[in-house]
Design a protein around this motif. Structure first.
Motif, short mmCIF file in Angstrom:
data_model
loop_
_atom_site.label_atom_id
_atom_site.label_comp_id
_atom_site.label_asym_id
_atom_site.label_seq_id
_atom_site.Cartn_x
_atom_site.Cartn_y
_atom_site.Cartn_z
N GLY A 10 25.02 74.61 -16.30
CA GLY A 10 24.08 73.66 -16.89
C GLY A 10 22.73 73.57 -16.23
O GLY A 10 21.80 72.98 -16.80
N SER A 40 34.46 74.24 -12.79
CA SER A 40 33.07 74.04 -13.17
C SER A 40 32.50 72.78 -12.53
O SER A 40 33.16 71.75 -12.46
CB SER A 40 32.94 73.93 -14.69
OG SER A 40 33.33 75.15 -15.30
N ASP A 42 29.04 70.57 -13.15
CA ASP A 42 27.90 70.41 -14.05
C ASP A 42 26.67 70.01 -13.26
O ASP A 42 26.59 68.91 -12.72
CB ASP A 42 28.23 69.36 -15.11
CG ASP A 42 27.15 69.26 -16.18
OD1 ASP A 42 26.15 70.00 -16.09
OD2 ASP A 42 27.30 68.41 -17.10
N THR A 44 23.59 70.03 -14.73
CA THR A 44 22.54 69.79 -15.72
C THR A 44 21.48 68.87 -15.14
O THR A 44 21.80 67.85 -14.52
CB THR A 44 23.15 69.16 -16.99
OG1 THR A 44 24.11 70.06 -17.55
CG2 THR A 44 22.08 68.86 -18.01
N ARG A 380 29.15 65.04 -8.25
CA ARG A 380 29.43 66.12 -9.17
C ARG A 380 30.35 67.17 -8.55
O ARG A 380 31.12 67.83 -9.25
CB ARG A 380 28.14 66.78 -9.64
CG ARG A 380 27.17 65.79 -10.30
CD ARG A 380 26.18 66.52 -11.15
NE ARG A 380 25.18 65.60 -11.72
CZ ARG A 380 24.36 65.89 -12.70
NH1 ARG A 380 24.41 67.11 -13.27
NH2 ARG A 380 23.48 65.01 -13.15
#
Length: 383
Positions: A10, A40, A42, A44, A380
């Motif tokens: 992301g 994963s 993220d 972003t 995260r």
């Protein structure tokens, strides 16, 4: 190596020849891989950039010698310095230690302590620490034992300096700040002045001694650089000795001579951040704009490489990809480190995550291991 396996998804990722694009960086066993690994994270809203390779920095001095006699366990000072390196996105750091007549924290005795401590600390930290010796050319008594010292200290990178105030000494005058310099070296000012005069008097012996020393170091595979080149003739003499890095050339003439012959040119990132040299030497920004710089170094200020790259991009001197290459891919080439400098499959997982709003470092990873994590981004990774 580490068993850490992550897919960073992301984010805007800085890829070779591509610039920033939304993408994924997959990491397994300390290297970047070209297939997803399964877990994963993220990212972003963030930028993922190659880790910074600092070509030359002595900012660690304040950690190992904060004040006279204050640091008794030098390894702890180096570990503190590594934390500062990581907080500024530096994943490979050349730590530049003097071996100089100046004495004190620049003297041979202190160099012995620093290099011994660095050899102990390097396996314990995440950031890749590379020792560099800054050797004063007029210390002729040290020439014979220097190759063995470098081998003992595991030093494979030396830079030659000459900080003697030759013009003043040739005129028989005391240089400015003599007393303060002597006291730092724990010498009587008159004794210090006599030392400087005796070293200056040996100037005629230095060139041939350097020829012999550099030939030995070249055979040993030591990377060599010259500091503060001023003229094309200076660079030509160093090149003939196998010294192929010009560190902080003081003039456009010297930088052009270096690049014209295929030598590497390193400039100081603080020079960029300040908008020019603090002592009137060649402007790093001008040399970069003319394509005469291979890499930027922190010199004395670890935040400066990141700040300089961002400033060069924001001011339009270079695009962000080219600007960031001056603190990552370019330095990797200078040092011959083929396993890092870019976010590409098969290379070390050295990266820095930036907040796009202020370009501050929020995460640093070297060899697939975190050296720094701060702020909201931590959630995260641990979620």
């Amino acid at each position: 190596m580490t068993g850490l396996a992550l897919d960073l998804i992301g984010a805007q990722v800085m890829r070779p020849q591509e610039g920033l694009h939304r993408g994924t960086v997959s990491i397994a066993d300390g290297v970047i891989v070209d297939a997803a690994v399964g877990r994963s994270v993220d990212l972003t809203g963030y930028l993922v950039m190659p880790g910074i390779i600092d070509l030359h920095g002595d900012g660690f001095e304040r950690h190992v010698a904060p004040r006279r006699g204050a640091m008794k366990v030098m390894e702890e000072g180096l570990i503190a310095a590594e934390s500062e390196l990581a907080a500024n996105g530096i994943t490979t750091a050349v730590l530049a230690q003097f071996h100089s007549w100046e004495g004190g924290v620049r003297g041979p005795e202190f160099a012995e302590q620093v290099m011994t401590a660095m050899a102990k600390v390097r396996p314990q930290v995440v950031t890749d620490l590379i020792p560099q010796l800054r050797f004063e050319t007029h210390m002729l008594d040290s020439y014979a034992g220097l190759p063995d010292l470098l081998a003992k200290w595991q030093v494979t990178y030396i830079v030659f300096n000459d900080h003697l105030p030759h013009d003043r000494l040739a005129a028989g005058k005391k240089p400015p700040r003599l007393t303060g310099q002597a006291l730092k070296a724990r010498r009587n000012p008159e004794v210090h002045f006599e030392l400087l005069k005796s070293l200056h008097a040996q100037s005629g012996q230095v060139p041939s001694a350097l020829d012999t020393l550099c030939a030995t170091l070249a055979r040993d595979g030591v990377t060599m650089g010259s500091h503060d080149d001023q003229r094309a003739e200076d660079r030509a003499r160093w090149r003939k000795r196998g010294v192929r890095i010009s560190e902080f050339p003081e003039t456009l003439e010297a930088a052009e001579a270096a690049r014209g012959a295929g030598d590497h040119v390193i400039m100081g990132a603080p020079n960029v951040v300040r908008g020019g040299s603090h002592n009137g030497n060649a402007s790093a920004i001008d040399l970069i704009a003319m394509g005469l710089c291979d890499g930027l170094a922190s010199d004395y200020h670890y935040p400066s490489p990141r700040r300089a790259a961002i400033m060069l991009a924001q001011s339009g001197v270079l695009d962000l990809s080219a600007a960031w290459a001056l603190v990552s891919e370019g330095p990797a080439r200078v040092l011959g480190l083929e396993d890092r400098g870019k976010l590409a499959a098969g290379l070390r997982a050295d990266l820095v995550v930036l907040d796009p709003n202020n370009h501050r470092v929020v995460a640093t990873m070297a060899g697939g291991r975190f050296s720094y994590l701060s702020g909201d981004i931590v959630g995260r990774f641990v979620a």
